[in-house]
Enzyme design. Structure first.
Site, PDB file in Angstrom:
ATOM      1  CG  HIS A  63      -0.075  -3.684  -1.207  1.00 14.40           C
ATOM      2  ND1 HIS A  63       0.229  -2.339  -1.162  1.00 14.40           N
ATOM      3  CD2 HIS A  63      -1.022  -3.891  -0.252  1.00 14.40           C
ATOM      4  CE1 HIS A  63      -0.497  -1.766  -0.221  1.00 14.40           C
ATOM      5  NE2 HIS A  63      -1.262  -2.679   0.344  1.00 14.40           N
TER       6      HIS A  63
ATOM      7  CG  ASP B 155      -6.213  -8.362   2.110  1.00 21.36           C
ATOM      8  OD1 ASP B 155      -6.728  -7.984   3.169  1.00 21.36           O
ATOM      9  OD2 ASP B 155      -5.907  -7.585   1.189  1.00 21.36           O
TER      10      ASP B 155
END
Length: 411
Positions: free
Chosen positions: A304, A363
């Site tokens: 991320h 996700d």
């Protein structure tokens, strides 16, 4: 006492104020550099640039912390519902019982969309992506609320409520149109999440009975996606809003940005990746491919831009995923979940991923949950947009109350 950083350019020293953050890193105010030093700062992708002051969301990427208005995301996901969090982001505090009841009634009151909007849907071909339809429909709301084209401060809260109320209706309509089914009107006897599931899966001849486990899981997903600092779509909304554009136009720009595969489309890409891996036996081969710079394969759902630790949202979704699949009788025989769990376990022990701080992100598990719920992959980003709308509206409202706000104009 004020602190300053010193910037030396061509032998001349410039003092830059250091602004103290209420929490997290301090920042260096470089707003006068171009005027005083005859040069600009260069920061591709805004990797080290704070574009605004905000009190909505705080992230500590190294420690894996996410807070909204001071409340930890895990506590909100476990103890609140989505509209409570919406109230928190927009108003700054969790609501009392009376405030919550009034807020939910207002949202329900505004859940219908103008009947003329139905004709817009008929202009799209049947194969249109639901995000394309949603993008156009949200932007078209500007035509139905001309009084909000020049918002005054008194309108900000009502505008936020209207947007939160109508987004799930438009999202469900986009889905129904894409599969050739008639639109289902909102049912104000249902709560926010139940109502969305009702509009998605009911038909004129069949009622949809909401499974409480599914409802609670979707409620958590919505909360976990509600806001995330100045990400691509939120920054897009703020930049559009800085010009004085109406809120419906601003939110439509956020939807457009969210649609990108590097942003809101990543959970759909995770599903495709797990399908490509195919079985647990193939994981080592694909791990090796991910490490090979010359191989186009990449592990999606790991790493991320902000988090250099386990994404706290992913931790909640991992357990939620197991709860949903257990309820649906898929816990032991869902191949995608088995691949995901084993892939995560292997990656978290691999020095390549540990050194690069590549941990599962939000996700990684959300797509598996959606798929188990019966939500098709082309709707994944649409659901993300429903959740993120409250963050966009909170940020839009905050921006308009910022005395330092100027029209955004990068160099």
């Amino acid at each position: 006492d004020s602190e300053f950083a010193e910037l030396k350019i061509r032998g001349k020293i410039f003092k830059l104020p250091i602004l103290k953050a209420s929490i997290g890193e301090d920042v260096i105010n470089i707003s006068r550099v171009s005027a005083e030093a005859d040069c600009f700062t260069y920061d591709p992708g805004f990797m080290s640039t704070a574009s605004c002051q905000s009190t909505i969301t705080y992230i500590d990427g190294d420690k894996g912390i996410l807070r909204h208005r001071g409340y930890d995301i895990k506590d909100l996901a476990e103890k609140s519902d989505f509209l409570e969090v919406a109230y928190l982001l927009i108003y700054g505090e969790l609501p009392s019982s009376e405030q919550y009841n009034n807020f939910t009634k207002q949202v329900a009151h505004h859940s219908l969309v103008n009947e003329r909007l139905h004709y817009l849907f008929q202009t799209f071909c049947s194969s249109s992506h639901p995000m394309a339809i949603m993008l156009a429909a949200v932007g078209s709301l500007s035509a139905f609320y001309p009084d909000l084209l020049n918002c005054k401060e008194a309108d900000y809260k009502l505008t936020a409520i209207r947007m939160i109320a109508k987004i799930p209706t438009i999202a469900a309509m986009s889905y129904k149109y894409s599969i050739g089914q008639p639109f289902i009107y909102p049912d104000n006897s249902l709560d926010f999440t139940e109502n969305f599931l009702h509009m998605m899966f009911a038909t004129p001849c069949t009622k949809y009975k909401v499974n409480p486990i599914i409802k609670n899981a979707l409620n958590k997903i919505f909360i976990l996606h509600a806001d995330h600092e100045q990400n691509a779509s939120t920054s897009t909304v703020r930049i559009a809003g800085s010009s004085g554009a109406n809120p419906f136009a601003c939110i439509s720009t956020g939807i457009a940005s969210l649609w990108g595969p590097a942003h809101g489309g990543a959970n759909e890409a995770v599903i495709n990746m797990l399908k490509e891996i195919g079985s647990s036996e193939n994981i080592p081969k694909y791990i090796a491919k991910a490490k090979d710079k010359n191989d186009p394969f990449r592990l999606i759902g790991f790493g991320h831009r902000v988090y250099k630790n386990y994404d706290p949202r992913a931790a909640v979704l991992k357990e939620t995923c197991k709860e949903v699949l257990k309820e649906l009788g898929q816990l032991e025989n869902n191949p995608l979940l088995q691949i995901a769990i084993e892939l995560e376990a292997i990656a978290l022990k691999d020095e390549y991923f540990i050194e690069r701080k590549l941990y599962p992100n939000v996700d990684f598990y959300s797509g598996i949950i959606y798929k188990a719920m019966g939500i098709p992959s082309q709707m994944f980003t649409v659901l993300f947009a429903i959740a993120r709308t409250i963050g966009w509206m909170a940020q839009w409202k905050e921006m308009h109350g910022d005395p330092e706000q100027k029209i955004s104009r990068p160099r």
